[in-house]
Design an enzyme around this catalytic site. Structure first.
Site, mmCIF file in Angstrom:
data_model
loop_
_atom_site.group_PDB
_atom_site.id
_atom_site.type_symbol
_atom_site.label_atom_id
_atom_site.label_comp_id
_atom_site.label_asym_id
_atom_site.label_seq_id
_atom_site.Cartn_x
_atom_site.Cartn_y
_atom_site.Cartn_z
ATOM 1 C CB SER A 151 -0.939 -0.038 1.209
ATOM 2 O OG SER A 151 -1.925 0.948 1.137
ATOM 3 N NE ARG A 221 -9.346 1.493 11.072
ATOM 4 C CZ ARG A 221 -8.355 0.924 10.420
ATOM 5 N NH1 ARG A 221 -7.745 1.590 9.460
ATOM 6 N NH2 ARG A 221 -7.949 -0.288 10.724
ATOM 7 C CG ASP A 317 -6.369 -3.596 -3.538
ATOM 8 O OD1 ASP A 317 -7.158 -2.662 -3.285
ATOM 9 O OD2 ASP A 317 -5.153 -3.547 -3.292
ATOM 10 C CG HIS A 350 -5.776 -2.126 0.111
ATOM 11 N ND1 HIS A 350 -4.821 -2.146 -0.883
ATOM 12 C CD2 HIS A 350 -5.275 -1.328 1.098
ATOM 13 C CE1 HIS A 350 -3.785 -1.395 -0.525
ATOM 14 N NE2 HIS A 350 -4.033 -0.902 0.673
ATOM 15 C CG ASP A 351 -7.438 -4.943 5.184
ATOM 16 O OD1 ASP A 351 -6.669 -3.989 4.996
ATOM 17 O OD2 ASP A 351 -8.324 -4.944 6.066
#
Length: 377
Positions: A151, A221, A317, A350-351
């Site tokens: 990232s 968040r 992602d 993405h994680d």
């Protein structure tokens, strides 16, 4: 695979000002870092791991007396793991502007003798790379076997190949991009506005008021967390499951499990992350664009790179899509650079770069086998 066991953060103080891309400078600053493994006699086996938005120098291992304190990439780094600390000397550095020990907005501004707050200078990916290079100078490491990051950390690895091409052999750029899309910048701006418009923000000088802009941080968040997950993974984990057996018919109370999850993530984040740091790091993400000085020609920008590359992306992602990684690969191939590319079919969004995936870890392991052969690790 063995665990690294307990690790201890270290710090170095720098009295020489760090000139920043903005024209400002950061005077009298400290960098916090951790190291794992041993530096070999030739000093050739060092690997720098760059952190992403809400991570830190604590890459692997755990802290004594602190349960569940494993480093954020502990599944990737350690004895016998893909980045094997029995063979490599791994360094994790906390970037300036962070809230995890290195000089940041919560620290004393020598010009005012008060916390920097909103007066902390804007930092860029390039500034972080220069700070990391200074730390390596102090550690006596002239050349890195590799720089690795996912990232925002991948952006730093890419920038290393342009700012200090002579100081590194390999770059591992994972789940990253050559710049942010307009949609990504938009997500960052909504998150920043949530923080800035919190009544407890006080223009970034909330420390003096004894408050924290928790409401803004929670929303920021929640927005960010949605973008880290794929639709499929959210559907599989939560679907339309209700929190209670019966609907409350409320516009303000929690009805769905996904709402409960996001609020929980927001609450946790607001207790440990600094609001000014969030603004600084998301803006650094926005600014990163190595092709801009070259008329937006990424191939021209990457002509300076001499490192060998591993670029990895994940199919689901959508924040840093495989298309963006392929842009990097194409630009490197245009320059006839040595590049390996892997696109992992993973459901996590993405994680995925932080999670256990046997195929992904096998690719990283195989690549570091190559690096080890080259540097005699």
């Amino acid at each position: 695979m063995a665990s690294l066991g307990h690790v201890t953060p270290q710090s170095l103080h720098f009295a020489q000002p760090l000139a920043l891309r903005s024209g400002a400078s950061l005077a009298d600053y400290t960098l916090v870092y951790e190291t794992y493994g041993e530096l070999n006699a030739a000093r050739s086996n060092a690997v720098l791991v760059c952190h992403a938005l809400n991570a830190s120098h604590h890459v692997a291992g755990s802290y004594a007396g602190q349960p569940r304190s494993e480093g954020w990439w502990d599944n990737m780094i350690g004895p016998g793991k893909p980045l094997d600390t029995d063979r490599f000397f791994v360094i994790g550095v906390n970037n300036p502007g962070s809230c995890f020990g290195s000089t940041g907005p919560m620290h004393r501004n020598p010009a005012t003798d008060r916390p920097y707050g909103a007066d902390f200078p804007v930092v860029t990916v390039e500034d972080w790379v220069e700070a990391q290079a200074r730390l390596l100078d102090r550690l006596g490491i002239e050349r890195l076997a590799a720089v690795m990051g996912g990232s925002l950390g991948g952006m730093q690895a890419l920038s290393w190949t342009l700012q200090h091409p002579e100081r590194m052999g390999h770059a591992l750029v994972i789940a990253s991009a050559p710049n942010l899309s307009a949609q990504n910048i938009a997500f960052n701006e909504v998150a920043r506005r949530a923080i800035i418009t919190d009544p407890d923000f006080h223009g970034g000088h909330f420390y003096a008021h004894g408050v924290l802009p928790r409401r803004g941080l929670r929303v920021a968040r929640m927005i960010g967390h949605i973008t880290y997950l794929s639709d499929d993974s959210m559907e599989q984990k939560f679907g339309r499951a209700l929190r209670s057996a019966e609907l409350a018919y409320s516009t303000q109370e929690i009805e769905f499990q996904i709402e409960s999850y996001l609020r929980h993530q927001g609450d946790k984040f607001s207790e440990y992350f600094d609001a000014n740091t969030y603004l600084l790091i998301t803006r650094a993400l926005d600014y990163f664009d190595p092709a801009r000085p070259f008329g937006n020609d990424l191939s021209a920008a990457l002509a300076r790179a001499t490192a060998k590359f591993l670029v990895v992306s994940f199919t689901t992602d959508w924040r840093f899509s495989p298309q963006r990684s392929r842009e990097i690969v194409k630009a490197l191939l245009d320059n006839r650079r040595d590049v390996a590319y892997a696109e992992i079919d993973a459901p996590h969004g993405h994680d995925a770069f932080l999670l256990d995936d046997a195929r992904y870890h096998a690719i990283v392991r195989a690549y570091f086998e190559r690096v080890a052969r080259e540097v005699g690790a």
